[in-house]
Scaffold this active site. Sequence first.
Site, PDB file in Angstrom:
ATOM      1  N   ARG A 125       0.827  -1.217   0.000  1.00  0.00           N
ATOM      2  CA  ARG A 125       0.000   0.000   0.000  1.00  0.00           C
ATOM      3  C   ARG A 125       0.863   1.269   0.000  1.00  0.00           C
ATOM      4  NH1 ARG A 125      -5.221  -1.484   3.911  1.00  0.00           N
ATOM      5  NH2 ARG A 125      -6.320  -2.684   2.298  1.00  0.00           N
ATOM      6  N   LYS A 185     -19.986 -18.367   0.012  1.00  0.00           N
ATOM      7  CA  LYS A 185     -21.418 -18.238   0.277  1.00  0.00           C
ATOM      8  C   LYS A 185     -22.129 -17.257  -0.652  1.00  0.00           C
ATOM      9  CE  LYS A 185     -21.073 -19.452   5.181  1.00  0.00           C
ATOM     10  NZ  LYS A 185     -21.391 -19.040   6.569  1.00  0.00           N
ATOM     11  N   GLY A 235      -9.569  -9.701  -1.607  1.00  0.00           N
ATOM     12  CA  GLY A 235      -8.418 -10.344  -0.990  1.00  0.00           C
ATOM     13  C   GLY A 235      -8.107 -11.730  -1.521  1.00  0.00           C
ATOM     14  N   GLY A 265     -13.496  -3.920   0.519  1.00  0.00           N
ATOM     15  CA  GLY A 265     -14.888  -3.489   0.602  1.00  0.00           C
ATOM     16  C   GLY A 265     -15.289  -2.508  -0.482  1.00  0.00           C
TER      17      GLY A 265
END
Length: 398
Positions: A36, A197, A354, A377
Amino acid sequence: MAWKTLDDMDLAGKVILTRVDINVPVENGRVTDATRIERIAPTVKDILAKGGKPVLLAHYGRPKGAVVPQMSLAITLDALRAELGVPVHFAGDCIGIEAKKAVTALPAGEVLLLENTRFHAGEETNDSGFAESLAALGDVYCNDAFSAAHRAHASTEALAHLLPACAGRGMQAELTALEAALGTPMRPVVAVVGGAKVSTKLELLGNLVGRVDYLVIGGGMANTFLAAQGIDVGKSLAEHEMTDTALEIFDKASAAGCRIVLPVDVVVAREFKANAENQTVEADACPNDAMILDAGPDTVAKIAEVFGQCKTLIWNGPLGAFEIEPFDAATNAAAARAAELTRAGALVSVAGGGDTVAALNKAGAAEAFTYISTAGGAFLEWMEGKVLPGVQALDSAK
């Protein structure tokens, strides 16, 4: 999009409040992964080259509005200095007298890092007063933290309305890539969505079926869709309670002209461990005492064929249990095909999340992709079709 870049701004002699994401992993007092920090270097160096004074705003951890010494951004200073190659100073607060003195004393050609914005409660509540205190320190606002753009915080949203604002190089690259992938893409478009999921990616699937031509579903999610079609998936990970939802997604895709691609053959095993004894069977022939851990070679061939017919690829999530061999085979093979097409100029490929980045790195395909997003996110919310406050603020900036 209406956002400006560093090329649109006069930076000479000005203080540039630069929102970055340097929320990096640390162990024993040292940064263990400087990715980063490496990503913000082009922005900081361009500001310096244009005669601006970069003052970095960032968060670290979740101190929840309190001063937590273990979450001080001072831990990043050595890594910042090594990457940027110039002196990097530090102020023990991001607002107030100490911050103002540090900004005033900052020499040309050098960088200042302000302390963790989340040490103040006003950061996460997007408090206008806190944002005004930040704005008082600078002349121009530059947001280079796409990974925090889904948060409506003072340093990512409110501040953009108080100063002339622009996107940094990382934010610019991210937004350009995402616009090319879903905003105004070259068609046909294929999306690969994997993971465990369906319930965690409902909004994502619902948005994509209305915007892409092909939707490849892999991982445990694929088992849920197979089960919804009445197929016995044995002991496989599957959300049987999501049957009605899966059928609704099938219907929505059909109405939108989106073709859903599910496994036609699968790799099954009776143990979830590396190199477990396994076999490849038709998708509707999973033994009762076995579990599906990867897509089979016929499925990979089908996916590769779809890739070859498309111009744009968006990828989020692996096709199988990629962490353990040999159940990484489908992800590796599909990634290799996407990389090959991208290198040939036949495919624009964008990936994020990720597990996705880890899987593509493991497959040796990441470097060939058009763009790899390090945002978690924010990337997912963008794929879900949500408005990102940090991006919207740049669009409507002063």
